[in-house]
Design a protein around this motif. Structure first.
Motif, PDB file in Angstrom:
ATOM      1  N   ALA A   1      16.680  -6.577 -85.313  1.00  0.00           N
ATOM      2  CA  ALA A   1      15.551  -6.981 -86.152  1.00  0.00           C
ATOM      3  C   ALA A   1      15.771  -8.292 -86.885  1.00  0.00           C
ATOM      4  O   ALA A   1      14.806  -9.029 -87.116  1.00  0.00           O
ATOM      5  CB  ALA A   1      15.258  -5.885 -87.175  1.00  0.00           C
ATOM      6  N   ILE A   2      17.007  -8.607 -87.259  1.00  0.00           N
ATOM      7  CA  ILE A   2      17.200  -9.716 -88.202  1.00  0.00           C
ATOM      8  C   ILE A   2      17.912 -10.907 -87.554  1.00  0.00           C
ATOM      9  O   ILE A   2      17.279 -11.872 -87.160  1.00  0.00           O
ATOM     10  CB  ILE A   2      17.936  -9.241 -89.466  1.00  0.00           C
ATOM     11  CG1 ILE A   2      17.208  -8.030 -90.064  1.00  0.00           C
ATOM     12  CG2 ILE A   2      18.015 -10.360 -90.499  1.00  0.00           C
ATOM     13  CD1 ILE A   2      17.897  -7.383 -91.231  1.00  0.00           C
ATOM     14  N   CYS A   3      19.217 -10.846 -87.446  1.00  0.00           N
ATOM     15  CA  CYS A   3      19.916 -12.032 -86.923  1.00  0.00           C
ATOM     16  C   CYS A   3      21.187 -11.663 -86.161  1.00  0.00           C
ATOM     17  O   CYS A   3      22.250 -12.243 -86.380  1.00  0.00           O
ATOM     18  CB  CYS A   3      20.224 -13.026 -88.041  1.00  0.00           C
ATOM     19  SG  CYS A   3      21.107 -12.337 -89.455  1.00  0.00           S
TER      20      CYS A   3
ATOM     21  N   LEU B   1      17.399 -11.201 -94.577  1.00  0.00           N
ATOM     22  CA  LEU B   1      18.628 -10.406 -94.567  1.00  0.00           C
ATOM     23  C   LEU B   1      19.003  -9.962 -95.978  1.00  0.00           C
ATOM     24  O   LEU B   1      19.442  -8.830 -96.191  1.00  0.00           O
ATOM     25  CB  LEU B   1      19.767 -11.223 -93.946  1.00  0.00           C
ATOM     26  CG  LEU B   1      21.162 -10.589 -93.968  1.00  0.00           C
ATOM     27  CD1 LEU B   1      21.190  -9.308 -93.140  1.00  0.00           C
ATOM     28  CD2 LEU B   1      22.204 -11.578 -93.442  1.00  0.00           C
ATOM     29  N   ALA B   2      18.817 -10.858 -96.966  1.00  0.00           N
ATOM     30  CA  ALA B   2      19.211 -10.531 -98.341  1.00  0.00           C
ATOM     31  C   ALA B   2      18.437  -9.346 -98.904  1.00  0.00           C
ATOM     32  O   ALA B   2      19.041  -8.376 -99.383  1.00  0.00           O
ATOM     33  CB  ALA B   2      19.073 -11.764 -99.230  1.00  0.00           C
ATOM     34  N   PRO B   3      17.091  -9.361 -98.887  1.00  0.00           N
ATOM     35  CA  PRO B   3      16.383  -8.170 -99.385  1.00  0.00           C
ATOM     36  C   PRO B   3      16.674  -6.911 -98.570  1.00  0.00           C
ATOM     37  O   PRO B   3      16.677  -5.804 -99.112  1.00  0.00           O
ATOM     38  CB  PRO B   3      14.899  -8.566 -99.292  1.00  0.00           C
ATOM     39  CG  PRO B   3      14.840  -9.796 -98.476  1.00  0.00           C
ATOM     40  CD  PRO B   3      16.158 -10.462 -98.601  1.00  0.00           C
ATOM     41  N   PHE B   4      16.934  -7.082 -97.271  1.00  0.00           N
ATOM     42  CA  PHE B   4      17.284  -5.915 -96.454  1.00  0.00           C
ATOM     43  C   PHE B   4      18.594  -5.300 -96.951  1.00  0.00           C
ATOM     44  O   PHE B   4      18.716  -4.072 -97.047  1.00  0.00           O
ATOM     45  CB  PHE B   4      17.423  -6.314 -94.985  1.00  0.00           C
ATOM     46  CG  PHE B   4      18.022  -5.242 -94.113  1.00  0.00           C
ATOM     47  CD1 PHE B   4      17.282  -4.139 -93.736  1.00  0.00           C
ATOM     48  CD2 PHE B   4      19.344  -5.332 -93.685  1.00  0.00           C
ATOM     49  CE1 PHE B   4      17.831  -3.132 -92.952  1.00  0.00           C
ATOM     50  CE2 PHE B   4      19.903  -4.340 -92.899  1.00  0.00           C
ATOM     51  CZ  PHE B   4      19.146  -3.239 -92.529  1.00  0.00           C
ATOM     52  N   LEU B   5      19.580  -6.147 -97.277  1.00  0.00           N
ATOM     53  CA  LEU B   5      20.857  -5.641 -97.764  1.00  0.00           C
ATOM     54  C   LEU B   5      20.712  -4.962 -99.121  1.00  0.00           C
ATOM     55  O   LEU B   5      21.381  -3.962 -99.401  1.00  0.00           O
ATOM     56  CB  LEU B   5      21.876  -6.781 -97.849  1.00  0.00           C
ATOM     57  CG  LEU B   5      22.311  -7.399 -96.516  1.00  0.00           C
ATOM     58  CD1 LEU B   5      23.225  -8.587 -96.753  1.00  0.00           C
ATOM     59  CD2 LEU B   5      23.004  -6.368 -95.628  1.00  0.00           C
ATOM     60  N   VAL B   6      19.853  -5.514 -99.963  1.00  0.00           N
ATOM     61  CA  VAL B   6      19.591  -4.875-101.262  1.00  0.00           C
ATOM     62  C   VAL B   6      18.960  -3.499-101.040  1.00  0.00           C
ATOM     63  O   VAL B   6      19.342  -2.508-101.670  1.00  0.00           O
ATOM     64  CB  VAL B   6      18.673  -5.760-102.132  1.00  0.00           C
ATOM     65  CG1 VAL B   6      18.241  -5.013-103.396  1.00  0.00           C
ATOM     66  CG2 VAL B   6      19.389  -7.055-102.502  1.00  0.00           C
TER      67      VAL B   6
END
Length: 335
Positions: free
Chosen positions: A133-135, A226-231
């Motif tokens: 989904a992301i990278c 990616l950052a909000p997904f990790l949060v």
């Protein structure tokens, strides 16, 4: 005279030097063959060396391998934010932003639902989903830092990125003439649905420069998410049933990612400084991937079976078909 193995500090220095040297070779190879991500290459080199006579000496540099897979990786994920500034969002417009958000939401949701149907554990489903989904490999590594998933699960997820990302890289240039989409729209489609940054660059470059520009900007939007997904992932972990600690876990490297992206947006660093930071970040990520490969055993990956592959294949089809339909719908709505 005692060898480096008898001195802990010397052992760590030797191990980091070894990781850096091999990783530099992977980065140099990537400059000659841009379609092959240095992260994927480092993983493959690590797997090969980890199953050779070289593996016998890894016990002496285990501290370096653990540090590369832990703190070094988290720092590298934070520095990844220097690759994109918030102003780039304007270049693909609201359609591109919605495309990136909806692709990530739908792929992660499908990964969790279908992974459960296939009998996969949550960690494997999330790792395969994040990579799709992301990278790609970077998202798998970042997610692993939050989930604390086992190395064999990470290796399986990265293997799916290599397989289906490569298929995407080959199919999209062929599909341009068949789908007859405008260059800007096709670039957004590639950037929103192909796994790795290197694969996006290669697939779009095979079509046209205009397609490549839109594809890379769209891909960078996915990277920013990616950052909000990790949060969110940290919040999910803090609310996992059975955990005694229910406080919200915010991954510091995700916040670092947003801070670095903010610095990039404010133009506080010269272009040369940004370039140096990105090169350093590439080296650190490659070292982390190499360390992971060195510690992974093929038997562990084989034991995972075909179910992660089936999950990744389903997500691949979702990206191909669903991504195309979504791009058409958004194009109609914005017309």
């Amino acid at each position: 005279m005692p060898t480096y193995a008898t001195h802990p500090r010397a052992s760590v220095c030797y191990g980091m030097l070894m990781l850096a040297s091999i990783s530099l070779l992977c980065l140099l190879f990537n400059q000659q063959v841009p379609a092959i991500s240095p992260l994927m290459l480092a993983m493959l080199v690590g797997l090969v060396l980890g199953h050779s006579r070289f593996a016998a000496g890894l016990v002496h540099v285990d501290a370096s391998l653990q540090w590369a897979k832990g703190p070094l990786l988290r720092i590298a994920i934070g520095l990844y934010g220097f690759r994109i500034g918030f102003e780039q969002i304007q270049q693909v417009g609201m359609q591109g932003v919605l495309m990136a958000v909806l692709v990530i939401f739908s792929v992660i949701s499908c990964a969790l639902w279908l992974g459960k149907k296939l009998g996969l554990d949550r960690h494997t489903s999330l790792l395969v989903g994040a990579g799709s989904a992301i990278c790609g490999a970077a998202a798998v590594l970042a997610s692993q830092s939050v989930l604390k998933a086992s190395e064999e699960k990470v290796s399986v997820a990265i293997a799916t990125v290599v397989l289906f990302g490569t298929l995407s890289m080959l199919l999209y240039p062929l599909g341009y003439s068949l789908l007859a989409l405008p260059a800007q729209q096709y670039g957004v489609l590639i950037g929103a649905t192909v796994h790795e940054v290197a694969q996006v660059a290669a697939a779009s470059a095979a079509v046209s420069e205009q397609v490549q520009q839109a594809a890379i900007i769209e891909k960078m939007l996915r990277v920013m998410l990616l950052a909000p997904f990790l949060v969110w992932l940290g919040w999910q972990q803090s609310n996992t049933p059975g955990r005694s600690e229910k406080s919200l876990h915010l991954p510091w490297f995700a916040l670092g990612f947003l801070c670095c992206s903010g610095i990039r947006t404010l133009d506080w660093l010269p272009i040369s400084g940004l370039h140096m930071l990105q090169v350093l970040d590439d080296l650190m990520l490659t070292m982390a991937m190499l360390a992971l490969g060195l510690n992974t055993r093929a038997a562990q990956v084989v034991r995972a079976g075909r179910r992660p592959l089936l999950l990744a294949a389903a997500l691949f089809l979702l990206l191909l078909i669903g991504g195309y339909l979504l791009s058409q719908l958004l194009a109609l709505l914005s017309a």
